[in-house]
Design a protein around this motif. Structure first.
Motif, mmCIF file in Angstrom:
data_model
loop_
_atom_site.group_PDB
_atom_site.id
_atom_site.type_symbol
_atom_site.label_atom_id
_atom_site.label_comp_id
_atom_site.label_asym_id
_atom_site.label_seq_id
_atom_site.Cartn_x
_atom_site.Cartn_y
_atom_site.Cartn_z
ATOM 1 N N PHE A 137 7.719 -9.703 -7.524
ATOM 2 C CA PHE A 137 6.865 -9.249 -8.437
ATOM 3 C C PHE A 137 5.620 -8.567 -8.323
ATOM 4 N N LEU A 138 5.071 -8.959 -7.525
ATOM 5 C CA LEU A 138 3.656 -8.371 -6.888
ATOM 6 C C LEU A 138 4.053 -6.830 -6.647
ATOM 7 N N PHE A 139 5.246 -6.809 -5.675
ATOM 8 C CA PHE A 139 5.611 -5.215 -5.287
ATOM 9 C C PHE A 139 5.890 -4.467 -6.427
ATOM 10 N N PHE A 140 6.657 -5.150 -7.376
ATOM 11 C CA PHE A 140 6.909 -4.319 -8.552
ATOM 12 C C PHE A 140 5.663 -3.836 -9.378
ATOM 13 N N PHE A 141 4.751 -4.616 -9.729
ATOM 14 C CA PHE A 141 3.416 -4.281 -10.687
ATOM 15 C C PHE A 141 2.748 -3.407 -9.866
ATOM 16 N N ARG A 142 2.647 -3.401 -8.477
ATOM 17 C CA ARG A 142 2.002 -2.511 -7.427
ATOM 18 C C ARG A 142 2.565 -0.984 -7.488
ATOM 19 N N ALA A 143 3.970 -0.921 -7.774
ATOM 20 C CA ALA A 143 4.818 0.058 -7.830
ATOM 21 C C ALA A 143 4.290 0.945 -8.925
ATOM 22 N N ILE A 144 4.614 0.273 -10.058
ATOM 23 C CA ILE A 144 4.218 0.801 -11.612
ATOM 24 C C ILE A 144 2.769 1.144 -11.834
ATOM 25 N N GLN A 145 1.852 0.350 -10.938
ATOM 26 C CA GLN A 145 0.378 0.830 -10.925
ATOM 27 C C GLN A 145 0.384 2.148 -10.271
ATOM 28 N N GLY A 146 1.072 2.365 -9.267
ATOM 29 C CA GLY A 146 0.890 3.959 -8.723
ATOM 30 C C GLY A 146 1.298 4.702 -9.833
ATOM 31 N N LEU A 147 2.455 4.525 -10.608
ATOM 32 C CA LEU A 147 2.476 5.709 -11.768
ATOM 33 C C LEU A 147 1.612 5.631 -12.725
ATOM 34 N N GLY A 148 0.843 4.910 -12.911
ATOM 35 C CA GLY A 148 -0.247 4.742 -13.981
ATOM 36 C C GLY A 148 -1.299 5.651 -13.409
ATOM 37 N N ALA A 149 -1.433 5.534 -12.064
ATOM 38 C CA ALA A 149 -2.707 6.184 -11.442
ATOM 39 C C ALA A 149 -2.192 7.585 -11.469
ATOM 40 N N ALA A 150 -0.974 7.897 -11.363
ATOM 41 C CA ALA A 150 -0.435 9.317 -11.352
ATOM 42 C C ALA A 150 -0.730 10.031 -12.627
ATOM 43 N N LEU A 151 -0.710 9.267 -13.798
ATOM 44 C CA LEU A 151 -1.246 9.993 -15.070
ATOM 45 C C LEU A 151 -2.518 9.983 -15.316
ATOM 46 N N LEU A 152 -3.474 9.072 -14.593
ATOM 47 C CA LEU A 152 -4.840 8.891 -14.802
ATOM 48 C C LEU A 152 -5.644 10.008 -14.184
ATOM 49 N N MET A 153 -5.331 9.971 -12.650
ATOM 50 C CA MET A 153 -6.055 11.153 -11.948
ATOM 51 C C MET A 153 -6.146 12.550 -12.667
ATOM 52 N N GLN A 188 0.658 -1.119 -0.070
ATOM 53 C CA GLN A 188 0.131 -0.038 0.198
ATOM 54 C C GLN A 188 0.855 1.252 -0.054
ATOM 55 N N THR A 189 1.691 1.035 0.776
ATOM 56 C CA THR A 189 2.725 2.420 0.949
ATOM 57 C C THR A 189 3.545 2.751 -0.346
ATOM 58 N N ILE A 190 4.085 1.869 -1.190
ATOM 59 C CA ILE A 190 4.662 2.156 -2.353
ATOM 60 C C ILE A 190 3.846 2.633 -3.526
ATOM 61 N N TYR A 191 2.532 2.144 -3.363
ATOM 62 C CA TYR A 191 1.645 2.675 -4.359
ATOM 63 C C TYR A 191 1.124 3.937 -4.020
ATOM 64 N N VAL A 192 0.940 4.343 -2.734
ATOM 65 C CA VAL A 192 0.696 5.783 -2.393
ATOM 66 C C VAL A 192 1.836 6.616 -2.425
ATOM 67 N N LEU A 193 3.112 6.301 -2.271
ATOM 68 C CA LEU A 193 4.234 7.196 -2.619
ATOM 69 C C LEU A 193 4.423 7.452 -4.044
ATOM 70 N N LEU A 194 4.565 6.618 -4.853
ATOM 71 C CA LEU A 194 4.666 6.501 -6.428
ATOM 72 C C LEU A 194 3.447 7.567 -7.114
ATOM 73 N N TYR A 195 2.566 7.149 -6.751
ATOM 74 C CA TYR A 195 1.126 7.833 -6.983
ATOM 75 C C TYR A 195 1.361 9.317 -6.671
ATOM 76 N N GLY A 196 1.365 9.435 -5.228
ATOM 77 C CA GLY A 196 1.439 10.944 -4.765
ATOM 78 C C GLY A 196 2.754 11.672 -5.354
ATOM 79 N N GLY A 197 3.747 11.007 -5.458
ATOM 80 C CA GLY A 197 5.144 11.621 -6.024
ATOM 81 C C GLY A 197 5.252 12.003 -7.427
ATOM 82 N N PHE A 198 4.371 11.448 -8.268
ATOM 83 C CA PHE A 198 4.454 11.613 -9.549
ATOM 84 C C PHE A 198 3.218 12.487 -10.049
ATOM 85 N N LEU A 199 2.227 12.808 -9.227
ATOM 86 C CA LEU A 199 0.977 13.236 -9.603
ATOM 87 C C LEU A 199 1.101 14.699 -10.231
ATOM 88 N N ILE A 200 2.071 15.419 -9.904
ATOM 89 C CA ILE A 200 2.341 16.734 -10.422
ATOM 90 C C ILE A 200 3.036 16.585 -11.796
#
Length: 463
Positions: free
Chosen positions: A97-113, A48-60
């Motif tokens: 692998f789950l951790f890796f995909f979860r992290a990249i998923q956060g980057l996808g959300a940072a583009l999407l939102m 959960q933390t890695i998703y939130v960090l990369l999502y929030g970190g790359f939103l701008i």
């Protein structure tokens, strides 16, 4: 035209619904993932933390891309990345692998939102229509959170934790198809000076480092050199980011646009909301499953009525509140519900009173989020020019997820302090006490700003 705008609103709302669903649904599945991969509690929380960090970190950065490269392109790119990583996470056969995909998923959300929010503000141009559309858009975040909580346990228990990722596939596929057909082609930006993406990378680096530092404090106590290095990197990076943003001809963030009173209030308050809500969900999930012995499915069934209540409040009550009251007072009502929800959960944990648990969930996931998210989002974005909505929405959502990252890290810290809090129940009560203080701070902040606005209004009337 009206029907087309409604479809566009639906496309954008499906994105925020999916993002909120994905965050909430993970909470009830974490114990199952933890058992499947034989993980420690603090290890599973990093999903959960890695998703939130990369999502929030790359939103701008995502918001800036939407402004200069085009809302449709960035939206579809983010949706496609989210789709691919959802499939990859569901098929992962190891935690790495789950951790890796979860992290990249956060980057996808940072583009999407931010691109989804920019699509709305570009489509609904009048202030009334935009406020209503933003309210509906933000309410889907609350609905998604409620559905994620209620469905997460049922899906994970009956179909396996992999399906909390596979459920994204039909939703995001539908959004991609509709976006390709309905959304108009992007217009090219007229800027000749390239934007300052380096500042975005530096800012993201700071957010990740700061949250890691808080998360790892128990292990860093006996490593003073690492502490000094981390704090030095964070400080120097922030100083350089601020200095660079002030001198660059096309900065990543135009801070002049964020100086509006309501914009600042909305962003600061949503930071406190973020630090509260995801941490509340995490504590609630572990309390239901680890202390009360609920299965994930039973926990989901308990939470389901409140997701329905959230949808009804967003659909019927919230528009009435927006028409009758100042937006800051609506936000204060939402955060007050968060405060009482935290207080009720503490009482429930301490005295083992189930009825207080039910009322806590009703206050937070049933009504609090359905009121808080839309009101604070409208405050932060309604006065921002259309050409800068991508970055502004990125800043707004970054504030929320930066708060979330800090909140989750602090909860993780408390859960590791076994000598101070020797039992899981005491750890959870201590965590909720911290969240209670954060909610109280948000209420007092909004109350203070509301009084200040009233005094300013009275002064102008006298003049």
């Amino acid at each position: 035209m009206k029907n087309k705008n409604s479809i566009i609103l639906f496309i954008a709302c499906s994105a925020v619904f999916l993002e909120a669903l994905d965050l909430a649904i993970m909470n009830l599945a974490l114990p199952l993932i933890q058992k499947h991969f034989h993980l420690k509690e603090e290890q599973s929380q990093w999903l959960q933390t890695i998703y939130v960090l990369l999502y929030g970190g790359f939103l701008i950065i995502g918001g800036k891309l939407a402004d200069i490269w085009g809302r449709k392109k960035v939206f579809m790119s983010g949706a496609l990345l989210f789709l691919i990583t959802s499939i990859g996470a569901g098929k992962a056969n190891s935690f790495e692998f789950l951790f890796f995909f979860r992290a990249i998923q956060g980057l996808g959300a940072a583009l999407l939102m931010p691109s989804a929010m920019a699509i709305i503000t570009n489509t609904f141009v009048t202030e009334v229509a935009r406020s209503k559309a933003l309210g509906i858009f933000s309410s889907f975040a609350a609905i998604g959170s409620g559905c994620g909580l209620s469905l997460g346990g049922i899906i994970a228990s009956s179909l396996g934790w992999q399906w909390i990722f596979f459920i994204n596939v039909p939703i995001i596929s539908m959004s991609l198809i509709l976006a390709f057909i309905i959304l108009e082609s992007d217009t090219q930006t007229t800027d000749t000076i390239p934007p300052d993406f380096l500042s975005g990378i530096i800012l993201s680096f700071c957010i990740v480092l700061l949250s890691y530092f808080i998360h790892a404090i128990p292990t860093l106590i006996y490593k003073p050199i690492q502490v000094i290095v981390l704090l030095s990197l964070i400080t120097l990076s922030l100083v350089y980011f601020i200095k660079r943003s002030g001198h660059h001809k096309n900065p990543l963030i135009n801070f002049a646009l964020l100086k509006g009173r309501n914009v600042q209030i909305g962003n600061k308050a949503i930071f406190l909301l973020g630090s509260f809500f995801l941490s509340y969900l995490l504590v609630l999930s572990f309390y239901l499953q680890e202390i009360l012995g609920f299965s994930a499915a039973k926990a989901g069934l308990l939470l389901f009525p409140f997701s329905v209540g959230s949808a009804l409040i967003s659909r019927f009550l919230l528009p009435c509140l927006i028409k009758r009251f100042k937006i800051i007072r609506i936000a204060r009502l939402g955060m007050s519900l968060m405060f009482f929800g935290a207080l009720l959960l503490i009482v429930s944990m301490h005295y083992q009173l189930f009825v207080y648990l039910v009322f806590s969930i009703a206050c937070v996931t049933g009504a609090g989020m359905a009121i808080s998210i839309p009101s604070l989002t409208v405050m932060a974005l309604n006065q921002i020019p259309v050409d800068h909505q991508g970055v502004a929405s990125g800043v707004n959502t970054t504030s929320y997820f930066f708060g979330s990252g800090i909140g989750l890290s602090l909860i993780s810290l408390i859960m590791q302090l076994n000598t101070i809090f020797p039992s899981t129940t005491k750890q959870l009560i201590a965590s909720m006490t911290l969240l209670l203080l954060l909610a109280a701070l948000a209420v007092l902040y909004l109350l203070k700003k509301d009084f200040a606005q009233d005094r300013e209004t009275d002064r102008l009337r006298k003049v």
